[in-house]
Design an enzyme around this catalytic site. Sequence first.
Site, short mmCIF file in Angstrom:
data_model
loop_
_atom_site.label_atom_id
_atom_site.label_comp_id
_atom_site.label_asym_id
_atom_site.label_seq_id
_atom_site.Cartn_x
_atom_site.Cartn_y
_atom_site.Cartn_z
CG PHE A 1 -5.35 6.63 10.35
CD1 PHE A 1 -4.88 7.90 10.06
CD2 PHE A 1 -6.64 6.48 10.87
CE1 PHE A 1 -5.69 9.02 10.30
CE2 PHE A 1 -7.44 7.58 11.10
CZ PHE A 1 -6.97 8.87 10.82
CB SER B 1 -0.89 0.01 1.24
OG SER B 1 -1.35 1.34 1.46
CG ASP C 1 -4.95 2.23 0.98
OD1 ASP C 1 -5.96 1.50 0.90
OD2 ASP C 1 -3.86 1.84 1.45
CG MET D 1 -8.12 7.00 2.76
SD MET D 1 -7.10 7.06 4.23
CE MET D 1 -6.47 5.38 4.26
CG ASP E 1 -5.98 -2.97 3.34
OD1 ASP E 1 -4.92 -2.72 3.93
OD2 ASP E 1 -6.59 -2.15 2.62
N GLY E 2 -4.56 -4.50 6.34
CA GLY E 2 -4.42 -3.84 7.63
C GLY E 2 -3.62 -4.67 8.63
N GLY E 3 -2.50 -4.11 9.06
CA GLY E 3 -1.72 -4.76 10.11
C GLY E 3 -1.01 -6.03 9.69
CG HIS F 1 -3.73 -1.64 -1.55
ND1 HIS F 1 -4.82 -2.42 -1.85
CD2 HIS F 1 -4.11 -0.88 -0.48
CE1 HIS F 1 -5.81 -2.15 -1.02
NE2 HIS F 1 -5.41 -1.20 -0.18
CG HIS G 1 -9.11 -0.06 -0.20
ND1 HIS G 1 -8.46 -0.26 1.00
CD2 HIS G 1 -10.44 -0.13 0.08
CE1 HIS G 1 -9.36 -0.44 1.96
NE2 HIS G 1 -10.56 -0.35 1.43
CG MET H 1 -11.04 2.99 2.36
SD MET H 1 -9.46 2.98 3.22
CE MET H 1 -8.36 3.14 1.83
CG MET I 1 -11.41 -3.08 5.46
SD MET I 1 -9.92 -2.61 4.56
CE MET I 1 -8.99 -1.75 5.83
C1 DX5 Z 1 -6.10 1.32 5.81
C2 DX5 Z 1 -5.65 1.10 4.38
C3 DX5 Z 1 -4.56 0.13 4.29
C4 DX5 Z 1 -3.29 0.61 4.96
C5 DX5 Z 1 -2.53 -0.61 5.39
O1 DX5 Z 1 -7.15 2.19 5.83
O2 DX5 Z 1 -6.72 0.62 3.61
O3 DX5 Z 1 -4.30 -0.28 2.97
O4 DX5 Z 1 -2.50 1.41 4.15
O5 DX5 Z 1 -1.43 -0.20 6.11
P1 DX5 Z 1 -0.71 -1.17 7.15
O6 DX5 Z 1 -0.23 -2.37 6.35
O7 DX5 Z 1 0.40 -0.34 7.67
O8 DX5 Z 1 -1.72 -1.56 8.16
ZN ZN Z 2 -6.28 -0.39 1.59
#
Ligand code: DX5
Ligand code: ZN
Length: 216
Positions: free
Chosen positions: A142, A7, A34, A36, A174-176, A32, A65, A67, A136
Site C-alpha cells: 500500500f 510511484s 508498482d 501487485m 521505497d515507502g514513506g 516507478h 517493482h 511485488m 523497502m
Molecule cells: C509499496 C510500494 C510503494 C508505494 C510507496 O508497496 O512499493 O512504491 O507506492 O508509496 P508511499 O511513498 O506513499 O509510501
Molecule cells: Zn514500489
Amino acid sequence: MGKLAPSILSADFAELGKQVEEISRAGADYVHIDVMDGHFVPNISFGAAVMKALNKLDTAPYDVHLMIENPDQYVSDFVTDRTEYIVVHQEACPHLHRSLQNIKAYGVKAGVAINPATPISTLECVLEDVDLILVMSVNPGFGGQKFIPVALDKIRQLDTLRREAGYHYTIEVDGGITLDNVEMVKAAGCDIFVAGSAVFGAENLTERVKEFKEVL
Ligand code: DX5
Ligand code: ZN
C-alpha cells in the site's frame, strides 16, 4: 545528485497519462511502476497493459517493482524501450540468481528488493550480479504508510559495503519517503528515492517534483 522515482500507485488513475507526463516534464528521473498480485502482497494494483499504455506518451524511464509470486514468468511483459530496471523480491525468488540473469537477458538492469524483515545478508551471494538493491522502508502492498527506520541501517551498510568491496549496485528506497525525511535517507547513502503519496498527493505535481529535486 539523488534521483526521484514517483510511484504511480498513488496517482489519479482517471488522469494517469496526464499526471505521468507532468511529473516527467517536471524532472522526475524514473516512473516507478508498482505491480501487485494479491498473493505476494495483500493488494492488487495493475499490470503490464497499463504500463504499456503509458509507453505511447513522453515519459521518464520505467523502474518496475514486481511485488508478485513467480516473477520470472512475467518479466518479458514489462520489457519496453523505456524499461530501465526490473526489480524482483528476494522473498519471492527461491532461485534469485536465475531470476536476475533472466531480467538481464532482456537487456534490462536487474534489481532485487528486500522487505523490512529481510536482512541484507540474504543478498550476499548476488552482490556482484545485481544492478540495484531496493530497500523497502514499509511493508509492501500500500501507499501512504509510515517510514520504518530499520531501512536506514540497511542503506548505510549497503553503501559502506559497496565502497569497501567495490560493488557497483545502485541503492533505492521505497515507502514513506517525504520532504521531511528524504535528506536523512540521502545522507545514509541512498541513490534513488521512490515517493508515491508525497508526490501524487500534492496539489501541484510539478512544484512537488521540483521541491524534491531541490533537496536531492
Ligand atoms: C509499496 C510500494 C510503494 C508505494 C510507496 O508497496 O512499493 O512504491 O507506492 O508509496 P508511499 O511513498 O506513499 O509510501
Ligand atoms: Zn514500489
